[in-house]
Design a protein around this motif. Structure first.
Motif, short mmCIF file in Angstrom:
data_model
loop_
_atom_site.label_atom_id
_atom_site.label_comp_id
_atom_site.label_asym_id
_atom_site.label_seq_id
_atom_site.Cartn_x
_atom_site.Cartn_y
_atom_site.Cartn_z
N ALA A 8 3.87 -21.82 129.23
CA ALA A 8 3.51 -20.54 129.84
C ALA A 8 3.04 -19.61 128.73
CB ALA A 8 4.71 -19.93 130.57
N ASP A 9 2.50 -18.47 129.11
CA ASP A 9 2.06 -17.51 128.11
C ASP A 9 3.20 -17.14 127.17
OD1 ASP A 9 -0.38 -17.56 129.31
OD2 ASP A 9 -0.27 -15.54 130.16
N ARG A 10 2.87 -16.78 125.95
CA ARG A 10 3.86 -16.42 124.92
C ARG A 10 4.88 -15.42 125.46
NH1 ARG A 10 -0.97 -13.02 122.22
NH2 ARG A 10 -0.99 -11.39 123.80
N THR A 11 6.10 -15.56 125.00
CA THR A 11 7.17 -14.62 125.32
C THR A 11 7.85 -14.23 124.02
OG1 THR A 11 7.58 -15.65 127.47
CG2 THR A 11 9.34 -14.28 126.57
N ALA A 12 7.96 -12.95 123.75
CA ALA A 12 8.63 -12.50 122.54
C ALA A 12 10.13 -12.79 122.63
CB ALA A 12 8.39 -11.02 122.33
N ILE A 13 10.68 -13.39 121.59
CA ILE A 13 12.12 -13.67 121.52
C ILE A 13 12.73 -12.98 120.30
CG2 ILE A 13 12.01 -15.84 122.81
CD1 ILE A 13 12.04 -17.31 120.11
N THR A 14 12.02 -12.01 119.76
CA THR A 14 12.44 -11.31 118.55
C THR A 14 13.82 -10.68 118.72
OG1 THR A 14 10.10 -10.76 118.29
CG2 THR A 14 11.66 -9.65 116.82
N LYS A 15 14.67 -10.88 117.72
CA LYS A 15 15.99 -10.26 117.72
C LYS A 15 15.98 -9.00 116.87
CE LYS A 15 19.42 -12.61 115.85
NZ LYS A 15 20.50 -13.63 115.74
N THR A 16 15.40 -9.08 115.67
CA THR A 16 15.22 -7.90 114.83
C THR A 16 13.81 -7.90 114.28
OG1 THR A 16 15.95 -8.97 112.78
CG2 THR A 16 17.66 -7.94 114.15
N ASN A 17 13.29 -6.70 114.01
CA ASN A 17 11.93 -6.58 113.47
C ASN A 17 11.83 -5.33 112.61
OD1 ASN A 17 11.88 -5.33 116.45
ND2 ASN A 17 10.41 -4.18 115.18
N THR A 18 10.78 -5.28 111.81
CA THR A 18 10.42 -4.08 111.08
C THR A 18 9.28 -3.39 111.84
OG1 THR A 18 8.86 -5.36 109.74
CG2 THR A 18 11.08 -5.07 108.85
N PRO A 19 8.90 -2.18 111.46
CA PRO A 19 7.80 -1.50 112.17
C PRO A 19 6.45 -2.21 112.01
CG PRO A 19 9.14 0.09 110.98
CD PRO A 19 9.60 -1.26 110.53
N GLY A 20 6.33 -3.06 111.00
CA GLY A 20 5.08 -3.78 110.75
C GLY A 20 5.05 -4.22 109.30
N PHE A 21 3.97 -4.92 108.93
CA PHE A 21 3.83 -5.40 107.56
C PHE A 21 2.49 -4.94 107.01
CE2 PHE A 21 2.50 -8.55 104.38
CZ PHE A 21 3.54 -8.38 103.47
#
Length: 233
Positions: free
Chosen positions: A144-157
């Motif tokens: 299926a289409d991508r699904t975000a499973i992110t637990k922690t992230n930064t504002p960007g790189f």
């Protein structure tokens, strides 16, 4: 730095003994991939979703570059991909130097994929300058289409311009996954998921361009099973 896929720790024999693993790599992991991309022949280690989207350059020590996005994936996910197609990995530590080469516009992303069982089943990290619902996340593509499973992230790189960055991706046997950049002890992205088992690793993008060189992968074991999808250059 050289070419080819090393045959585990044995691939380091004859070089004055087996070298200890770098910091952060478990002592019992073996080096299975050691590819600088210095030589054009190194492309034989890869298969491509669309070979015309990738090229080899000998400048800057040599690298492989995603130059276009003509591949139409079966589900929303990277539209440019190259994988090390000869062996599958479960747990691993992956190091690589990467450069984002879009000057501006869009998300300015580059992606790393792993546990790829097929073009419809894999994880990938979308590393971008800003985080939103789809950008700068760890995703699963599960028929299926991508699904975000992110637990922690930064504002960007912040990719900068014409800058090589040191990427490290780790995946544990318990399903924990993390992306580190430029030697930082703090990951920029984490997730935990166990729905996919072993699979191929690779690189790509969604509508953007980027370069890869000096790829190393350590793992406790590998499964030698050439991918039956994608095409050689």
């Amino acid at each position: 730095s050289g070419g080819g896929v090393a045959g585990g720790a044995a691939g380091l024999a004859g070089m004055g003994g087996i070298q200890p693993n770098p910091e952060g790599v478990p002592a019992d992991y073996q080096l299975f991939i050691d590819q600088s991309f210095a030589e054009a022949s190194s492309l034989s280690q890869l298969k491509f979703a669309d070979p015309q989207d990738w090229m080899h350059q000998t400048t800057d020590g040599g690298f492989v570059e995603a130059t276009g996005a003509t591949y139409a994936p079966p589900h929303a996910s990277p539209d440019s991909l190259a994988i090390f197609f000869e062996q599958k990995f479960g747990a691993f530590v992956l190091d690589a130097e990467v450069m984002q080469t879009n000057p501006s516009g869009g998300h300015r992303d580059f992606c790393v994929a792993w546990a790829m069982e097929s073009p419809s089943r894999f994880y990938y990290a979308h590393i971008a300058e800003a985080h939103d619902a789809v950008a700068h996340n760890i995703h699963i593509v599960l028929d299926a289409d991508r699904t975000a499973i992110t637990k922690t992230n930064t504002p960007g790189f912040a990719w900068g311009t014409n800058e090589w960055h040191q990427l490290r991706l780790t995946r544990s046997a318990t399903g924990d996954m993390a992306v580190y950049m430029d030697g930082s002890a703090m990951p920029i992205l984490t997730a935990s998921d166990t729905r996919l088992g072993s699979g191929y690793v690779g690189f790509g993008s969604i509508g953007d361009k980027g370069r890869v060189r000096n790829v190393k992968l350590w793992a406790p074991s590998s499964e030698k099973a050439p991918a039956g999808f994608f095409a050689a250059k």
